[in-house]
Write an enzyme that holds these catalytic residues in place. Structure first.
Site, short mmCIF file in Angstrom:
data_model
loop_
_atom_site.label_atom_id
_atom_site.label_comp_id
_atom_site.label_asym_id
_atom_site.label_seq_id
_atom_site.Cartn_x
_atom_site.Cartn_y
_atom_site.Cartn_z
N SER A 15 -4.51 8.88 -20.22
CA SER A 15 -4.93 9.78 -19.14
C SER A 15 -5.88 10.88 -19.62
CB SER A 15 -3.71 10.43 -18.48
OG SER A 15 -4.11 11.33 -17.46
N THR A 62 0.01 8.27 -10.44
CA THR A 62 -0.72 7.05 -10.80
C THR A 62 0.25 5.88 -10.95
OG1 THR A 62 -2.45 6.17 -12.25
CG2 THR A 62 -0.76 7.55 -13.31
N LYS A 66 2.13 5.05 -6.83
CA LYS A 66 1.27 5.45 -5.72
C LYS A 66 1.80 5.05 -4.34
CE LYS A 66 -3.12 5.77 -8.17
NZ LYS A 66 -4.54 5.41 -8.16
N ARG A 150 -6.75 -13.76 -8.78
CA ARG A 150 -6.35 -14.87 -9.65
C ARG A 150 -5.07 -15.53 -9.15
NH1 ARG A 150 -9.46 -15.49 -14.02
NH2 ARG A 150 -10.65 -13.69 -14.77
#
Length: 280
Positions: A15, A62, A66, A150
């Site tokens: 961070s 974060t 969230k 994916r």
């Protein structure tokens, strides 16, 4: 009283929030602190109690909190509600919590001069960052978004939520391996961590051949900020494509959070310099 802020998430070793916000304090001659508070999912409730009872004025959120953080909030602003995720929390005097999503603002700021009204975007990835990006694209007037994943089966639920939320946009979920051309895309956004430091650094989510199919006015936007020049950005430069890097999104979302907490606009350039130095 000095301000007291922090960030919760896991992991947080990478961070840059602390150095950025310390630069923000300095730019406005304010006293305050910003703490890195590593927080695992099972410790989220205890962490929120800690923040409320230890004099914090607000905090950033974060990965992986969230979305889970939203159940603890008394109120969310319109953008956070639209995005369905929160990255900034204001602790009110009565200790209630209000949530914001400054990632959307951070994403939009570097492309504020780009006309995307009625145009098409390609988004790589379907995680929390993709929500903020798609929210920002909707506010820019995008009409079509192809989302490449994916694992289409695992991603279908979150993409169906986005389809419900953004009914004005034609959203398609496609298998990543089927991506062969970008000739009709006006902006391509990488929201995956591919190419990030300590996570397959040096790997690009798009190969040379696909990038060469882009139109002359199309933009590559990589929200990965560490390293500053990812392999995807290197390829954009190699083929003379327009691009945006993740560092500006990071700095602008941080500056917006700081403004929410203090009511004052910090010096964005000084925050960016601090973030860049933190990457060295």
């Amino acid at each position: 009283m000095p301000y007291k802020f922090g960030i919760i998430g896991n992991p947080l070793s990478h961070s840059l929030s602390k150095v950025m916000h310390e630069a923000a304090f300095k730019s406005l001659d304010l006293s305050g602190s910003y703490d890195i508070l590593e927080t695992k999912s099972e410790d989220l409730i205890q962490r929120i109690k800690f923040l409320k009872t230890n004099g914090y004025d607000g905090f950033n959120v974060t990965i992986p909190h969230k979305v889970p953080i939203t159940v603890f909030l008394s109120e969310v602003d319109d953008v956070a509600n639209m995005a369905g995720s929160v990255n900034t929390v204001l602790i009110n005097e009565d200790k209630t919590l209000k949530g914001f999503n400054t990632d959307v603002y951070g994403f939009m700021k570097p492309i504020e001069d780009v006309d995307l009204n009625g145009k098409k975007a390609v988004v790589l990835g379907t995680g929390g960052a993709a929500r903020a990006v798609i929210c920002g694209l909707s506010l820019k007037g995008i009409k079509k978004i192809d989302i490449f994943s994916r694992n289409v089966i695992n991603s279908s639920e979150s993409v169906n939520t986005l389809k419900e939320r953004f009914k004005d946009i034609e959203i398609k979920l496609l298998q990543y391996e089927l991506l062969s051309s970008l000739k009709d895309a006006d902006i391509i956004v990488n929201t995956t961590p591919l190419g990030m430091k300590n996570f397959r650094q040096g790997v690009s989510p798009l190969d040379d051949g696909i990038i060469q199919t882009m139109g002359d006015n199309a933009i590559i936007y990589d929200i990965v900020y560490n390293p500053i020049r990812t392999e995807l950005i290197n390829k954009a430069i190699k083929y003379k494509k327009q691009y945006r890097t993740g560092i500006d999104m990071l700095v602008y979302q941080g500056a917006k959070a700081f403004e929410i907490w203090t009511g004052q606009k910090p010096n964005v350039d000084k925050m960016k310099i601090a973030a860049l130095e933190g990457l060295l």
